[in-house]
Scaffold this motif. Structure first.
Motif, PDB file in Angstrom:
ATOM      1  N   SER A   8       4.293   4.673  32.619  1.00 32.15           N
ATOM      2  CA  SER A   8       5.292   4.992  33.643  1.00 32.15           C
ATOM      3  C   SER A   8       4.967   6.336  34.270  1.00 32.15           C
ATOM      4  O   SER A   8       4.333   7.197  33.643  1.00 32.15           O
ATOM      5  CB  SER A   8       6.699   5.031  33.036  1.00 32.15           C
ATOM      6  OG  SER A   8       7.689   5.141  34.043  1.00 32.15           O
ATOM      7  N   ASP A   9       5.403   6.527  35.512  1.00 33.26           N
ATOM      8  CA  ASP A   9       5.184   7.773  36.251  1.00 33.26           C
ATOM      9  C   ASP A   9       6.334   8.733  35.933  1.00 33.26           C
ATOM     10  O   ASP A   9       7.485   8.464  36.302  1.00 33.26           O
ATOM     11  CB  ASP A   9       5.148   7.504  37.755  1.00 33.26           C
ATOM     12  CG  ASP A   9       4.134   6.448  38.139  1.00 33.26           C
ATOM     13  OD1 ASP A   9       3.208   6.209  37.352  1.00 33.26           O
ATOM     14  OD2 ASP A   9       4.270   5.864  39.227  1.00 33.26           O
ATOM     15  N   LEU A  10       6.026   9.854  35.285  1.00 30.92           N
ATOM     16  CA  LEU A  10       7.065  10.774  34.833  1.00 30.92           C
ATOM     17  C   LEU A  10       6.768  12.203  35.294  1.00 30.92           C
ATOM     18  O   LEU A  10       5.761  12.463  35.936  1.00 30.92           O
ATOM     19  CB  LEU A  10       7.163  10.716  33.298  1.00 30.92           C
ATOM     20  CG  LEU A  10       7.394   9.323  32.692  1.00 30.92           C
ATOM     21  CD1 LEU A  10       7.424   9.401  31.167  1.00 30.92           C
ATOM     22  CD2 LEU A  10       8.676   8.695  33.227  1.00 30.92           C
ATOM     23  N   GLY A  11       7.686  13.104  35.002  1.00 33.27           N
ATOM     24  CA  GLY A  11       7.523  14.503  35.385  1.00 33.27           C
ATOM     25  C   GLY A  11       7.707  14.743  36.872  1.00 33.27           C
ATOM     26  O   GLY A  11       7.197  15.727  37.407  1.00 33.27           O
ATOM     27  N   GLU A  12       8.453  13.868  37.534  1.00 31.72           N
ATOM     28  CA  GLU A  12       8.571  13.950  38.995  1.00 31.72           C
ATOM     29  C   GLU A  12       9.827  14.668  39.489  1.00 31.72           C
ATOM     30  O   GLU A  12      10.053  14.771  40.691  1.00 31.72           O
ATOM     31  CB  GLU A  12       8.490  12.547  39.597  1.00 31.72           C
ATOM     32  CG  GLU A  12       7.121  11.925  39.378  1.00 31.72           C
ATOM     33  CD  GLU A  12       6.983  10.514  39.939  1.00 31.72           C
ATOM     34  OE1 GLU A  12       5.882  10.170  40.394  1.00 31.72           O
ATOM     35  OE2 GLU A  12       7.981   9.758  39.928  1.00 31.72           O
ATOM     36  N   SER A  13      10.637  15.181  38.566  1.00 27.94           N
ATOM     37  CA  SER A  13      11.793  15.982  38.990  1.00 27.94           C
ATOM     38  C   SER A  13      11.297  17.293  39.590  1.00 27.94           C
ATOM     39  O   SER A  13      10.202  17.766  39.269  1.00 27.94           O
ATOM     40  CB  SER A  13      12.715  16.260  37.804  1.00 27.94           C
ATOM     41  OG  SER A  13      13.255  15.051  37.301  1.00 27.94           O
ATOM     42  N   PHE A  14      12.109  17.883  40.460  1.00 21.82           N
ATOM     43  CA  PHE A  14      11.691  19.110  41.133  1.00 21.82           C
ATOM     44  C   PHE A  14      12.864  20.076  41.167  1.00 21.82           C
ATOM     45  O   PHE A  14      13.858  19.844  41.858  1.00 21.82           O
ATOM     46  CB  PHE A  14      11.220  18.799  42.553  1.00 21.82           C
ATOM     47  CG  PHE A  14      10.497  19.946  43.220  1.00 21.82           C
ATOM     48  CD1 PHE A  14       9.146  20.162  42.981  1.00 21.82           C
ATOM     49  CD2 PHE A  14      11.160  20.813  44.060  1.00 21.82           C
ATOM     50  CE1 PHE A  14       8.474  21.227  43.579  1.00 21.82           C
ATOM     51  CE2 PHE A  14      10.506  21.872  44.674  1.00 21.82           C
ATOM     52  CZ  PHE A  14       9.153  22.078  44.433  1.00 21.82           C
ATOM     53  N   GLY A  15      12.750  21.177  40.376  1.00 24.79           N
ATOM     54  CA  GLY A  15      13.840  22.131  40.321  1.00 24.79           C
ATOM     55  C   GLY A  15      15.130  21.438  39.907  1.00 24.79           C
ATOM     56  O   GLY A  15      15.175  20.723  38.908  1.00 24.79           O
ATOM     57  N   ALA A  32       2.029   8.025  29.637  1.00 24.92           N
ATOM     58  CA  ALA A  32       2.844   8.641  30.684  1.00 24.92           C
ATOM     59  C   ALA A  32       1.948   9.278  31.730  1.00 24.92           C
ATOM     60  O   ALA A  32       1.103  10.118  31.407  1.00 24.92           O
ATOM     61  CB  ALA A  32       3.776   9.696  30.092  1.00 24.92           C
ATOM     62  N   ASN A  33       2.122   8.868  32.973  1.00 24.11           N
ATOM     63  CA  ASN A  33       1.392   9.439  34.104  1.00 24.11           C
ATOM     64  C   ASN A  33       2.201  10.639  34.592  1.00 24.11           C
ATOM     65  O   ASN A  33       3.259  10.463  35.194  1.00 24.11           O
ATOM     66  CB  ASN A  33       1.242   8.406  35.214  1.00 24.11           C
ATOM     67  CG  ASN A  33       0.954   7.013  34.664  1.00 24.11           C
ATOM     68  OD1 ASN A  33       0.084   6.845  33.820  1.00 24.11           O
ATOM     69  ND2 ASN A  33       1.703   6.012  35.130  1.00 24.11           N
ATOM     70  N   ILE A  34       1.721  11.838  34.343  1.00 25.55           N
ATOM     71  CA  ILE A  34       2.505  13.042  34.592  1.00 25.55           C
ATOM     72  C   ILE A  34       2.156  13.657  35.948  1.00 25.55           C
ATOM     73  O   ILE A  34       0.994  13.963  36.228  1.00 25.55           O
ATOM     74  CB  ILE A  34       2.263  14.095  33.488  1.00 25.55           C
ATOM     75  CG1 ILE A  34       2.459  13.487  32.093  1.00 25.55           C
ATOM     76  CG2 ILE A  34       3.185  15.291  33.696  1.00 25.55           C
ATOM     77  CD1 ILE A  34       3.867  13.034  31.787  1.00 25.55           C
ATOM     78  N   ALA A  35       3.189  13.848  36.778  1.00 25.72           N
ATOM     79  CA  ALA A  35       3.000  14.484  38.078  1.00 25.72           C
ATOM     80  C   ALA A  35       2.346  15.849  37.900  1.00 25.72           C
ATOM     81  O   ALA A  35       2.570  16.536  36.893  1.00 25.72           O
ATOM     82  CB  ALA A  35       4.343  14.626  38.793  1.00 25.72           C
ATOM     83  N   CYS A  36       1.546  16.252  38.881  1.00 28.03           N
ATOM     84  CA  CYS A  36       0.789  17.500  38.789  1.00 28.03           C
ATOM     85  C   CYS A  36       1.202  18.525  39.835  1.00 28.03           C
ATOM     86  O   CYS A  36       0.467  19.494  40.100  1.00 28.03           O
ATOM     87  CB  CYS A  36      -0.698  17.200  38.907  1.00 28.03           C
ATOM     88  SG  CYS A  36      -1.338  16.091  37.635  1.00 28.03           S
ATOM     89  N   GLY A  37       2.348  18.321  40.481  1.00 31.61           N
ATOM     90  CA  GLY A  37       2.880  19.315  41.401  1.00 31.61           C
ATOM     91  C   GLY A  37       2.583  19.097  42.862  1.00 31.61           C
ATOM     92  O   GLY A  37       3.155  19.781  43.710  1.00 31.61           O
ATOM     93  N   PHE A  38       1.691  18.160  43.193  1.00 32.95           N
ATOM     94  CA  PHE A  38       1.345  17.949  44.602  1.00 32.95           C
ATOM     95  C   PHE A  38       2.302  16.972  45.284  1.00 32.95           C
ATOM     96  O   PHE A  38       2.718  17.210  46.412  1.00 32.95           O
ATOM     97  CB  PHE A  38      -0.094  17.445  44.725  1.00 32.95           C
ATOM     98  CG  PHE A  38      -1.114  18.551  44.849  1.00 32.95           C
ATOM     99  CD1 PHE A  38      -0.917  19.777  44.220  1.00 32.95           C
ATOM    100  CD2 PHE A  38      -2.266  18.377  45.584  1.00 32.95           C
ATOM    101  CE1 PHE A  38      -1.846  20.795  44.325  1.00 32.95           C
ATOM    102  CE2 PHE A  38      -3.206  19.401  45.702  1.00 32.95           C
ATOM    103  CZ  PHE A  38      -3.004  20.600  45.071  1.00 32.95           C
ATOM    104  N   HIS A  39       2.633  15.868  44.637  1.00 33.96           N
ATOM    105  CA  HIS A  39       3.584  14.927  45.241  1.00 33.96           C
ATOM    106  C   HIS A  39       4.985  15.115  44.682  1.00 33.96           C
ATOM    107  O   HIS A  39       5.973  14.711  45.297  1.00 33.96           O
ATOM    108  CB  HIS A  39       3.132  13.476  45.043  1.00 33.96           C
ATOM    109  CG  HIS A  39       3.422  12.924  43.676  1.00 33.96           C
ATOM    110  ND1 HIS A  39       2.576  13.102  42.599  1.00 33.96           N
ATOM    111  CD2 HIS A  39       4.466  12.196  43.208  1.00 33.96           C
ATOM    112  CE1 HIS A  39       3.078  12.501  41.535  1.00 33.96           C
ATOM    113  NE2 HIS A  39       4.229  11.949  41.874  1.00 33.96           N
ATOM    114  N   ALA A  40       5.077  15.718  43.498  1.00 29.46           N
ATOM    115  CA  ALA A  40       6.364  15.924  42.837  1.00 29.46           C
ATOM    116  C   ALA A  40       6.134  16.802  41.617  1.00 29.46           C
ATOM    117  O   ALA A  40       5.004  17.042  41.194  1.00 29.46           O
ATOM    118  CB  ALA A  40       6.975  14.580  42.415  1.00 29.46           C
ATOM    119  N   GLY A  41       7.235  17.280  41.031  1.00 31.84           N
ATOM    120  CA  GLY A  41       7.163  18.040  39.794  1.00 31.84           C
ATOM    121  C   GLY A  41       7.009  19.530  40.006  1.00 31.84           C
ATOM    122  O   GLY A  41       6.422  19.979  40.992  1.00 31.84           O
ATOM    123  N   ASP A  42       7.562  20.311  39.074  1.00 34.28           N
ATOM    124  CA  ASP A  42       7.372  21.755  39.060  1.00 34.28           C
ATOM    125  C   ASP A  42       6.878  22.137  37.666  1.00 34.28           C
ATOM    126  O   ASP A  42       7.072  21.390  36.705  1.00 34.28           O
ATOM    127  CB  ASP A  42       8.682  22.485  39.385  1.00 34.28           C
ATOM    128  CG  ASP A  42       9.767  22.208  38.362  1.00 34.28           C
ATOM    129  OD1 ASP A  42       9.762  22.852  37.305  1.00 34.28           O
ATOM    130  OD2 ASP A  42      10.618  21.339  38.614  1.00 34.28           O
TER     131      ASP A  42
END
Length: 255
Positions: A8-15, A32-42
């Protein structure tokens, strides 16, 4: 006995803006596919999710995307090769640093959204993503759309490729994903989703949106973490797999 990975795509919350229920999903998935800050995530949010994944023994991968926070990485873009290679390296490196701090390791790379769909058939951008991965660590696996040309391209370049099927997305007859702008592109019924994935595992086939029966190779199944019923869908799918005698385990060893 059949084995499959569930991701699943996770870590996409932002602030202060939440996206999905990462903790609940980490209790269900094996990767877990973890967002890296470019499309989502902080950074703080990503680190929290990575720590939780490490505590639960969930394998993590870098969910690299276009530099597109406003569009959530789902807008088509055409960066130069120099830009795209560097962006992939940068995002993997960022997650590697957070993973090390959390006591875990990045095992694979899964492009996100528009980048994922573009490299499926765009040989130039696919080559850039492959080059970025190889520059960081050729041992990193690439998770890619089953049946797409990028699979053979990446394997020819020496990467391990994990073919992925989407539990909650409709397919076109050619094996591509139905555009999210079209009705029926995203599936929401947990029972229907579980049944189609069980059939895929048993037969290697899935029904496209027009009723066509198509073949798909799959070592991993994705449930999107940002859909409203994501936890219910993933839970129903995991229960159906267990009831059907399918073993769930991460495709990446040593996770």
């Amino acid at each position: 006995m059949a084995k499959i990975d569930l991701n699943s795509d996770l870590g996409e919350s932002f602030g202060p803006w939440p996206m999905g229920d990462d903790v609940a999903m980490l209790g269900i998935v094996t990767s877990a596919n973890i967002a890296c800050g470019f499309h989502a995530g902080d950074p703080a949010g990503i680190l929290k999710v990575v720590k939780e994944a490490a505590a639960r023994g969930v394998c993590i991968g870098a969910h690299v995307g276009y530099r597109d926070l406003v569009g959530f990485g789902r807008r088509n873009m055409d960066p130069s090769s120099a830009e795209l290679v560097a962006d992939v390296i940068y995002q993997i490196g960022a997650l590697q640093g957070l993973a090390r701090a959390a006591g875990t390791t990045v095992r694979y790379v899964k492009p996100h959204g528009a980048l994922y769909n573009t490299i499926a058939h765009d040989a130039r951008q696919a080559a850039d993503v492959i080059a970025g991965i190889r520059a960081v660590d050729p041992a990193l696996a690439l998770m890619a759309l089953s049946g797409a040309p990028v699979v053979a391209q990446a394997r020819a370049a020496g990467l391990t490729v994990v073919c992925e099927a989407f539990a909650d997305r409709a397919y076109n007859p050619d094996g591509s994903l139905v555009s999210r702008s079209l009705p029926g592109a995203v599936l929401h019924d947990p029972a229907q989703i579980a049944a189609r994935m069980m059939r895929l595992i048993a037969t290697g086939r899935i029904t496209a949106i027009d009723g066509t029966d198509i073949a798909l190779e799959a070592q991993s199944i994705c449930v999107h973490g940002d859909t409203p019923a994501a936890v219910a869908i993933a839970g129903a799918l995991r229960a159906a797999l267990a009831a059907g005698g399918v073993t769930l385990e991460p495709f990446a060893r040593g996770a």
